[in-house]
Design an enzyme around this catalytic site. Structure first.
Site, short mmCIF file in Angstrom:
data_model
loop_
_atom_site.label_atom_id
_atom_site.label_comp_id
_atom_site.label_asym_id
_atom_site.label_seq_id
_atom_site.Cartn_x
_atom_site.Cartn_y
_atom_site.Cartn_z
N CYS A 1 0.85 -1.18 0.00
CA CYS A 1 0.00 0.00 0.00
C CYS A 1 0.88 1.23 0.00
CB CYS A 1 -0.87 0.03 1.26
SG CYS A 1 -1.89 -1.43 1.42
N GLY B 1 -1.30 1.23 -4.89
CA GLY B 1 -2.59 0.64 -4.54
C GLY B 1 -3.73 1.33 -5.23
#
Ligand code: AMP
Length: 476
Positions: free
Chosen positions: A2, A28
Site C-alpha cells: 500500500c 494501490g
C-alpha cells in the site's frame, strides 16, 4: 502493498495528502482514504477506487485541520471489502486515533486468536486493526506511545511501515528490518512522512531522509522528535521495491530506483549479449531497464509496444474473447518497427509467465522474427509473505522449471534473467541488508513451513534515544 502518507502543515493538509496519494497511486488502486484532525475533531473520508474517484474538491474542503494521514490500498490483498479501506479510525478512552499501514504481518492469525480469546472483537480483516489493538492495549497499561510502539516491535512479525495520528500528533514508524520503505520530507509549512520520496516531490517539498528501521518519528506543534525503539543486526529492504513496485523516480534507502534499473539493464547486456535490431521495453515496467540495455549494447532503443494509459480497472471484460481484445487495447504493437526484425524485449519480472507469453504472441503476429527476452530480476521461485502480492509456489512459472523450460513456455527465441550478484551490485546495498525471499526461498523473519535466517533485534528498553530535529514544525 500500500501507499501511506502523514502530513503536518500549518497551511491545511487535505489537499496535500490528496496530491501525495496521487503520487503514490501505483502502490494501490483498490481504495483510498484520508483522515484529518483540527485540534478537536476528526474528519474522515474513504472509499473504493482510485484517489481521483474517491475524492473531489468539496470532500477535500470538508477535511479540516493541519494534520492528517492518508492511504491507498493494493488491489489484490485480502478481501476487497469496504471495511478494509484505511485509514482505520477509532476512539479510545479520550483519544482520537487514526492509523494506516503498509506491509504484511506473518503472525497476524496467532495475534488475532490471542485477542479474540480475550473477548476482543475486530471490524476488519486488516493487519492495521491488529496493530491498533496492540497500541491501545499498551497505551492503557503505560499511557506512553513510545512504549506502545515498542510493544508493536516486540510482538509484530513481518513488515510494517505505519503512519498514525493520535489527538493530532503525527507518528510514523518502520519495522526494525526496514522491509517496506518510509521517508521524511519538509513541506512548505511543515513535515511529511510517506512511503516514497515521489510524494514529497509532488508537493514541491524537500526530501530529508529515510525513516530508519526501528525508528519512531513524532511530529507535533513543538517540532519533530525521533526515537530509536529497536535496532536489528541487519536490514532486510524488499528487493521487489527496486525491481517493480516503487516508482522509477523514487529514492529508496539511498538508491534512485531509475538508476538501479538502468544499471541492471546494462548488466543484462553484459551477461547475455545478442545481435538485434532494436531494444523494446514492456511499458512501463521495463522502460528504465531497456534504456540501460540499449545504452550499454549500442542497439537502438525503440518503443514498439504502445500502452493505452487510459485503461482503468473499470474496463468491462465478461468473456474470454473480450479479455483477449482488452490486451490488444491495452498494448498495441507497431508493426513497422517489428516486421522481420530481431528484438530484445525487456521487462522487470516474470511471475506467472502469462504476460510475457501474451506479449510475445502479439509481437510475433506483428512480424517480429526473433524475440530475445531479458528480465531485470532473477527467477522468482518462492512466494512473498512480507507485502508483495505474489502467487503460490505452484503458480510461479519458475518454480520447478529452469530457464530453458520457461523460455519454451513463453515462446521466446532466447531468455535471460539478471543474476542475483548483478542485481545486488546494481542496487548498491549489501546482500545481507536485502530481503530476497522471493528469489532464494530464505526469509529474514520466521515463517512457519519456510526456511528463514531471522535477524536479531535489540530493544532499547525504557531508554529510547530521543533526538530533536529542527526541521520546522507547522507553527510558522
Ligand atoms: P506474469 O508473469 O503474467 O505474472 O506478469 C508479470 C508482470 O506483472 C511483470 O512484468 C510485472 O510488470 C507485473 N508484476 C510483477 N509483480 C507484480 C505484482 N506483485 N502485482 C502486479 N503486477 C506485478
Amino acid at each position: 502493498m500500500c501507499g501511506i502518507v502523514g502530513i503536518r502543515d500549518a497551511g491545511g493538509v487535505s489537499f496535500s495528502i490528496y496530491y501525495a496519494l496521487y503520487a503514490l497511486q501505483h502502490r494501490g488502486q483498490e481504495s483510498a482514504g484520508i483522515s484529518t484532525f483540527d485540534g478537536t475533531r476528526l474528519f474522515k473520508h474513504k472509499g473504493q477506487g482510485l484517489v481521483a474517484e474517491v475524492f473531489d474538491s468539496a470532500i477535500l474542503e470538508s477535511l479540516e485541520g493541519n494534520v492528517g494521514i492518508g492511504h491507498v490500498r493494493y488491489p489484490t490483498t485480502g478481501a476487497n471489502r469496504p471495511e478494509n479501506a484505511q485509514p482505520f479510525n477509532f476512539a479510545f478512552r479520550d483519544h482520537t486515533i487514526s492509523i494506516a499501514h503498509n506491509g504484511n504481518l506473518v503472525n497476524s492469525r496467532q495475534l488475532r486468536d490471542e485477542y479474540e480469546c480475550r473477548g476482543q472483537i475486530f471490524c476488519s480483516t486488516t493487519d492495521t486493526e491488529l496493530i491498533a489493538k496492540v497500541i491501545t492495549e499498551e497505551m492503557s497499561n503505560s499511557g506512553c506511545i513510545e512504549d506502545a510502539v515498542h510493544r508493536c516491535m516486540r510482538v509484530l512479525r513481518g513488515s510494517y511501515s505505519v503512519v498514525m495520528m493520535i489527538d493530532g500528533v503525527l507518528y510514523g514508524f518502520r519495522d526494525p528490518l526496514g522491509i517496506k520503505p518510509l521517508c521524511l520530507g519538509r513541506t512548505q509549512k511543515g513535515l511529511i512522512i510517506a512511503s516514497e520520496s515521489v510524494a514529497v516531490d509532488a508537493l514541491g517539498g524537500t526530501f530529508l531522509r529515510d525513516v530508519a528501521p526501528g525508528e519512531l518519528i513524532c511530529i507535533d506543534g513543538e517540532g519533530m522528535r525521533s526515537m530509536q525503539i529497536a535496532r536489528a543486526s541487519r536490514r532486510a529492504h524488499c528487493i521487489f521495491e527496486y525491481i517493480y513496485f516503487a516508482r522509477a523516480d523514487a529514492v529508496l534507502d539511498g538508491a534512485l530506483v531509475y538508476d538501479v534499473r538502468l544499471r541492471i539493464g546494462a548488466k543484462l547486456h553484459e551477461e547475455a549479449p545478442v545481435q538485434a535490431d532494436s531494444v523494446c521495453p514492456v511499458p512501463d515496467s521495463g522502460t528504465a531497464y531497456a534504456v540501460g540495455y540499449s545504452a550499454r549494447s549500442g542497439i537502438p532503443f525503440m518503443e514498439s509496444l504502445l500502452k493505452n494509459r487510459y485503461m482503468g480497472r473499470t474496463f468491462i471484460m465478461s468473456t474470454q474473447n473480450e479479455r483477449e481484445r482488452a490486451v490488444r487495447i491495452k498494448l498495441n504493437p507497431i508493426r513497422k518497427h517489428l516486421e522481420n526484425g530481431a528484438v530484445v524485449l525487456v521487462d522487470d519480472s516474470i511471475v506467472r509467465g502469462t504476460t510475457s507469453r501474451r506479449i510475445i504472441g502479439i509481437m510475433r503476429e506483428a512480424g517480429a522474427r526473433e524475440i530475445h527476452v531479458r528480465i531485470g530480476s532473477p527467477s522468482i521461485v518462492a512466494p512473498c509473505y512480507l507485502g508483495v502480492d505474489m502467487p503460490t509456489r505452484e503458480e510461479l512459472i519458475a518454480h520447478r522449471r529452469d530457464e530453458e523450460e520457461v523460455r519454451r513456455h513463453i515462446t521466446a527465441t532466447s531468455l535471460h534473467h539478471v543474476t542475483i550478484d548483478a542485481l545486488v551490485e546494481s542496487i548498491g546495498i549489501g546482500r545481507e541488508n536485502l530481503c530476497m525471499g522471493c528469489l532464494t526461498g530464505t526469509y529474514p523473519v520466521d515463517i512457519p513451513g519456510e526456511v528463514s535466517s531471522p535477524v536479531a533485534v535489540d530493544f532499547l528498553d525504557g531508554t529510547y534515544q530521543t533526538r530533536l530535529e529542527k526541521f520546522g514544525t507547522g507553527k510558522e
